[in-house]
Scaffold this motif. Structure first.
Motif, PDB file in Angstrom:
ATOM      1  N   ILE A 298       0.846  -1.182   0.000  1.00 29.42           N
ATOM      2  CA  ILE A 298       0.000   0.000   0.000  1.00 29.42           C
ATOM      3  C   ILE A 298       0.884   1.236   0.000  1.00 29.42           C
ATOM      4  O   ILE A 298       1.725   1.418   0.884  1.00 29.42           O
ATOM      5  CB  ILE A 298      -0.929   0.033   1.226  1.00 29.42           C
ATOM      6  CG1 ILE A 298      -1.887  -1.167   1.205  1.00 29.42           C
ATOM      7  CG2 ILE A 298      -1.714   1.331   1.269  1.00 29.42           C
ATOM      8  CD1 ILE A 298      -2.866  -1.188   2.370  1.00 29.42           C
ATOM      9  N   LEU A 299       0.702   2.076  -1.010  1.00 30.82           N
ATOM     10  CA  LEU A 299       1.405   3.354  -1.104  1.00 30.82           C
ATOM     11  C   LEU A 299       0.596   4.388  -0.338  1.00 30.82           C
ATOM     12  O   LEU A 299      -0.571   4.623  -0.656  1.00 30.82           O
ATOM     13  CB  LEU A 299       1.557   3.761  -2.568  1.00 30.82           C
ATOM     14  CG  LEU A 299       2.339   5.048  -2.867  1.00 30.82           C
ATOM     15  CD1 LEU A 299       3.811   4.863  -2.529  1.00 30.82           C
ATOM     16  CD2 LEU A 299       2.169   5.439  -4.331  1.00 30.82           C
ATOM     17  N   THR A 300       1.193   4.993   0.689  1.00 29.36           N
ATOM     18  CA  THR A 300       0.462   5.920   1.544  1.00 29.36           C
ATOM     19  C   THR A 300       0.941   7.349   1.324  1.00 29.36           C
ATOM     20  O   THR A 300       2.133   7.632   1.376  1.00 29.36           O
ATOM     21  CB  THR A 300       0.623   5.548   3.028  1.00 29.36           C
ATOM     22  OG1 THR A 300       2.007   5.626   3.390  1.00 29.36           O
ATOM     23  CG2 THR A 300       0.133   4.131   3.274  1.00 29.36           C
ATOM     24  N   ILE A 301      -0.015   8.237   1.084  1.00 29.58           N
ATOM     25  CA  ILE A 301       0.285   9.651   0.883  1.00 29.58           C
ATOM     26  C   ILE A 301       0.179  10.379   2.226  1.00 29.58           C
ATOM     27  O   ILE A 301      -0.616  10.011   3.086  1.00 29.58           O
ATOM     28  CB  ILE A 301      -0.701  10.275  -0.117  1.00 29.58           C
ATOM     29  CG1 ILE A 301      -0.869   9.385  -1.351  1.00 29.58           C
ATOM     30  CG2 ILE A 301      -0.263  11.677  -0.522  1.00 29.58           C
ATOM     31  CD1 ILE A 301       0.384   9.119  -2.118  1.00 29.58           C
ATOM     32  N   GLY A 302       0.946  11.423   2.404  1.00 36.47           N
ATOM     33  CA  GLY A 302       0.845  12.225   3.614  1.00 36.47           C
ATOM     34  C   GLY A 302       1.566  11.603   4.794  1.00 36.47           C
ATOM     35  O   GLY A 302       2.571  10.900   4.642  1.00 36.47           O
ATOM     36  N   ASP A 303       1.037  11.832   5.984  1.00 37.53           N
ATOM     37  CA  ASP A 303       1.643  11.362   7.229  1.00 37.53           C
ATOM     38  C   ASP A 303       1.723   9.845   7.236  1.00 37.53           C
ATOM     39  O   ASP A 303       0.707   9.147   7.241  1.00 37.53           O
ATOM     40  CB  ASP A 303       0.810  11.862   8.418  1.00 37.53           C
ATOM     41  CG  ASP A 303       1.426  11.466   9.756  1.00 37.53           C
ATOM     42  OD1 ASP A 303       2.525  10.882   9.765  1.00 37.53           O
ATOM     43  OD2 ASP A 303       0.789  11.745  10.791  1.00 37.53           O
ATOM     44  N   GLU A 304       2.936   9.323   7.243  1.00 37.62           N
ATOM     45  CA  GLU A 304       3.140   7.878   7.182  1.00 37.62           C
ATOM     46  C   GLU A 304       2.511   7.159   8.369  1.00 37.62           C
ATOM     47  O   GLU A 304       1.973   6.055   8.240  1.00 37.62           O
ATOM     48  CB  GLU A 304       4.638   7.590   7.135  1.00 37.62           C
ATOM     49  CG  GLU A 304       4.990   6.118   7.048  1.00 37.62           C
ATOM     50  CD  GLU A 304       6.499   5.902   7.069  1.00 37.62           C
ATOM     51  OE1 GLU A 304       6.925   4.744   7.160  1.00 37.62           O
ATOM     52  OE2 GLU A 304       7.246   6.898   7.002  1.00 37.62           O
ATOM     53  N   SER A 305       2.547   7.782   9.540  1.00 40.01           N
ATOM     54  CA  SER A 305       2.044   7.129  10.754  1.00 40.01           C
ATOM     55  C   SER A 305       0.529   6.920  10.720  1.00 40.01           C
ATOM     56  O   SER A 305      -0.005   6.076  11.447  1.00 40.01           O
ATOM     57  CB  SER A 305       2.417   7.953  11.989  1.00 40.01           C
ATOM     58  OG  SER A 305       1.775   9.232  11.956  1.00 40.01           O
ATOM     59  N   ALA A 306      -0.179   7.695   9.878  1.00 39.83           N
ATOM     60  CA  ALA A 306      -1.636   7.573   9.823  1.00 39.83           C
ATOM     61  C   ALA A 306      -2.076   6.191   9.362  1.00 39.83           C
ATOM     62  O   ALA A 306      -3.185   5.745   9.674  1.00 39.83           O
ATOM     63  CB  ALA A 306      -2.219   8.636   8.894  1.00 39.83           C
ATOM     64  N   ALA A 307      -1.214   5.497   8.610  1.00 42.19           N
ATOM     65  CA  ALA A 307      -1.569   4.171   8.097  1.00 42.19           C
ATOM     66  C   ALA A 307      -1.153   3.039   9.036  1.00 42.19           C
ATOM     67  O   ALA A 307      -1.487   1.880   8.798  1.00 42.19           O
ATOM     68  CB  ALA A 307      -0.931   3.956   6.728  1.00 42.19           C
ATOM     69  N   HIS A 308      -0.449   3.358  10.113  1.00 41.42           N
ATOM     70  CA  HIS A 308       0.051   2.315  11.023  1.00 41.42           C
ATOM     71  C   HIS A 308      -1.040   1.441  11.634  1.00 41.42           C
ATOM     72  O   HIS A 308      -0.799   0.259  11.894  1.00 41.42           O
ATOM     73  CB  HIS A 308       0.915   2.947  12.112  1.00 41.42           C
ATOM     74  CG  HIS A 308       2.246   3.408  11.614  1.00 41.42           C
ATOM     75  ND1 HIS A 308       3.157   4.088  12.386  1.00 41.42           N
ATOM     76  CD2 HIS A 308       2.826   3.287  10.386  1.00 41.42           C
ATOM     77  CE1 HIS A 308       4.240   4.372  11.673  1.00 41.42           C
ATOM     78  NE2 HIS A 308       4.053   3.903  10.449  1.00 41.42           N
ATOM     79  N   PRO A 309      -2.247   1.962  11.920  1.00 41.66           N
ATOM     80  CA  PRO A 309      -3.296   1.089  12.465  1.00 41.66           C
ATOM     81  C   PRO A 309      -3.607  -0.123  11.594  1.00 41.66           C
ATOM     82  O   PRO A 309      -4.134  -1.128  12.092  1.00 41.66           O
ATOM     83  CB  PRO A 309      -4.508   2.022  12.572  1.00 41.66           C
ATOM     84  CG  PRO A 309      -3.920   3.378  12.761  1.00 41.66           C
ATOM     85  CD  PRO A 309      -2.694   3.379  11.902  1.00 41.66           C
TER      86      PRO A 309
END
Length: 533
Positions: A131-142
């Motif tokens: 998954i390529l995540t845009i913006g704050d990387e930590s937001a996808a940690h959940p």
């Protein structure tokens, strides 16, 4: 030509020209090429390969365009996902699209992207390679709590140079639109790189877009309207201007600041721009062509209001299968035609005909029938569905649009309406069977019918439900379930319970009287537009 060759050409001939500006970030053509190279390398390092599919779930932004072009560079096919979609729709696209990759902006404007993804079937998300995540990387940690092994790829990540052994080619699949089909499951419409680029070139020529133009992308890039607008500017190397979330005041500023020359928008958006500039004699003097689609039936006077404001407005026509902007009226066309949906096909080689639904014969010009179009912008296929593709496209190359209208000449026609029960909700074409299928799957529901009715000048869905015997189900529960699982514009404004649907008997079958349900739905909204709570 493929997209990477096109972009490389622009970066060489006009490196300093603004390629895209989304009001938060700006890239020139040289910078766009460099960013596409970086993201393509980033994905390739993680294992992305030609032929893979990537679900692109983002608002209009620089990153959307970069991710699409990087995918094309790798020969990957992008499955466009509407940001309004909920878990049922997102999960369906990931599964049916056989996506290996997902790109999204988890923290964008506080929208529940993470929560939505967590409610998708775990096995579907678990099959993603990354998954390529845009913006704050930590937001996808959940997401790691559900899928510990999931490869989260930060968009800002640094990529080393990566040579591509098998880069994308002109014949590769590039983009898949989601469009409402004849069943409860939407169809997935595949277009290839060469077809998209060819359409962009024809649209640019037809509507006068050049390298010196500035094109406002007013519709979501995930749909044919927004994407075709982007193509009409990208192919000639124009400047693209967009906004992640529409705001009339900001859009007015963009039009003026960037001297927008072309835009293609729905009548609701144009109405908001006119209201924002009320009292000004000629609010947008830079505009050379504004094509519009009529998505709100109550704004029939909009063309005249736009014309009074000095806006060079003209009706358009398009579809996911044919691409938006496949047809549009010339500014020198008779006003009675120019103000209506339809127009002249962008391709000089395109042809249109009206067919008698009773016998399949081609009707003379001026006679209303089912519109069929033959154009180079026609889709490659319905993704992984050759049977549906064969049904939709005649052996002679004409596509059955499902619309009614009449032809003016062999390349010009006037749209009259949908030949069926599809609903235009918030600018998106929706088959009510999709909503009906979801409601029927809820506990306590035996049968469901969905029709459209008008509320505050817009078409909204209204559901009629037959409950199972002694079922504990009510309007609030059904609406809440819909709100949780599908896009807001698909959620019924009201749910009415009936013992049976009005039916009409014929020699071959019994059919639900949709027109009677529409009458009841309209009365229901007029008496009480809000669901009981």
């Amino acid at each position: 030509m493929d997209f990477y060759a096109l972009l490389s050409q622009h970066a060489q001939t006009a490196p300093d020209r603004i390629a895209i500006d989304d009001n938060a970030r700006q890239l020139h053509y040289a910078g766009l090429l460099a960013e596409v190279d970086r993201v393509a390398a980033l994905l390739a390092q993680r294992g992305a390969r030609r032929g893979d599919r990537l679900a692109l779930w983002m608002p209009n932004c620089v990153e959307w365009l970069v991710t699409f072009l990087a995918s094309a560079r790798l020969g990957m096919t992008v499955v466009a996902v509407n940001t309004r979609f909920k878990e049922q729709e997102v999960g369906q696209l990931l599964k049916r699209g056989r996506c290996k990759w997902l790109a999204f902006w988890p923290a964008f404007k506080g929208l529940p992207f993470i929560e939505t993804l967590q409610r998708v079937d775990p096995t579907v998300v678990g099959q993603l390679q990354g998954i390529l995540t845009i913006g704050d990387e930590s937001a996808a940690h959940p997401l790691r709590d559900h899928w510990p092994a999931l490869d989260l790829i930060p968009y800002p990540g640094v990529a080393t140079s990566h040579s591509l052994n098998d880069p994308g080619q002109a014949e590769d699949g590039a983009l898949v639109y989601t469009t409402s089909g004849t069943t409860s499951a939407p169809k997935l419409v595949l277009h290839r790189q060469q077809g998209l680029i060819r359409h962009g070139g024809m649209a640019a020529t037809a509507y006068g877009v050049t390298a010196q133009s500035a094109v406002l992308i007013a519709a979501p890039l995930c749909g044919a309207f927004g994407f075709s607008t982007m193509l009409s500017g990208l192919v000639p190397g124009a400047t693209l201007i967009s906004l992640a979330v529409f705001n009339a005041k900001t859009t007015v500023q963009q039009i003026r600041e960037h001297a927008i020359t072309h835009t293609f928008a729905n009548n609701e958006l144009i109405d908001l721009l006119l209201k924002e500039t009320a009292g000004e004699a000629q609010p947008f003097p830079s505009l050379q062509y504004m094509g519009y689609a009529s998505f709100a039936p109550s704004m029939d006077d909009l063309p005249e209001r736009a014309q009074q404001a000095g806006i060079p407005i003209a009706g358009l026509y398009g579809s996911s299968e044919l691409q938006a902007l496949v047809a549009g009226h010339r500014l020198d066309a008779d006003w009675q035609y120019r103000r209506a949906a339809g127009g002249t096909l962008a391709s000089p080689d395109g042809r249109v005909r009206a067919i008698d639904p009773e016998n399949g014969h081609v009707l003379p010009h001026g006679a209303i029938g089912q519109i069929e179009i033959k154009a180079p912008s026609l889709m490659s296929e319905y993704l992984d569905n050759p049977d549906a593709t064969k049904i939709a496209i005649h052996p002679d190359g004409f596509f059955c649009t499902g619309d009614l209208g009449f032809t003016v000449d062999e390349r010009t026609f006037i749209f009259q309406g949908r030949d069926g029960e599809h609903l235009r909700l918030a600018g998106f074409l929706v088959n009510p069977m999709e909503i009906e299928a979801f409601i029927r799957g809820l506990d306590g529901v035996q049968a469901a019918q969905v029709v459209g009715a008008e509320l505050n000048g817009k078409t909204v869905p209204v559901a009629f439900v037959i409950a199972s015997t002694e079922a504990d189900v009510d309007e609030e529960r059904i609406i809440n379930a819909c709100q949780t699982s599908m896009a807001k514009f698909k959620v019924p404004a009201r749910v009415a319970f009936v013992e049976q649907f009005p039916m009409v008997q014929s020699a071959n079958s019994n059919k639900v009287q949709k027109h009677e349900l529409k009458r009841i739905a309209q009365t229901l909204l007029e008496e009480n537009p809000h669901a009981t709570r």
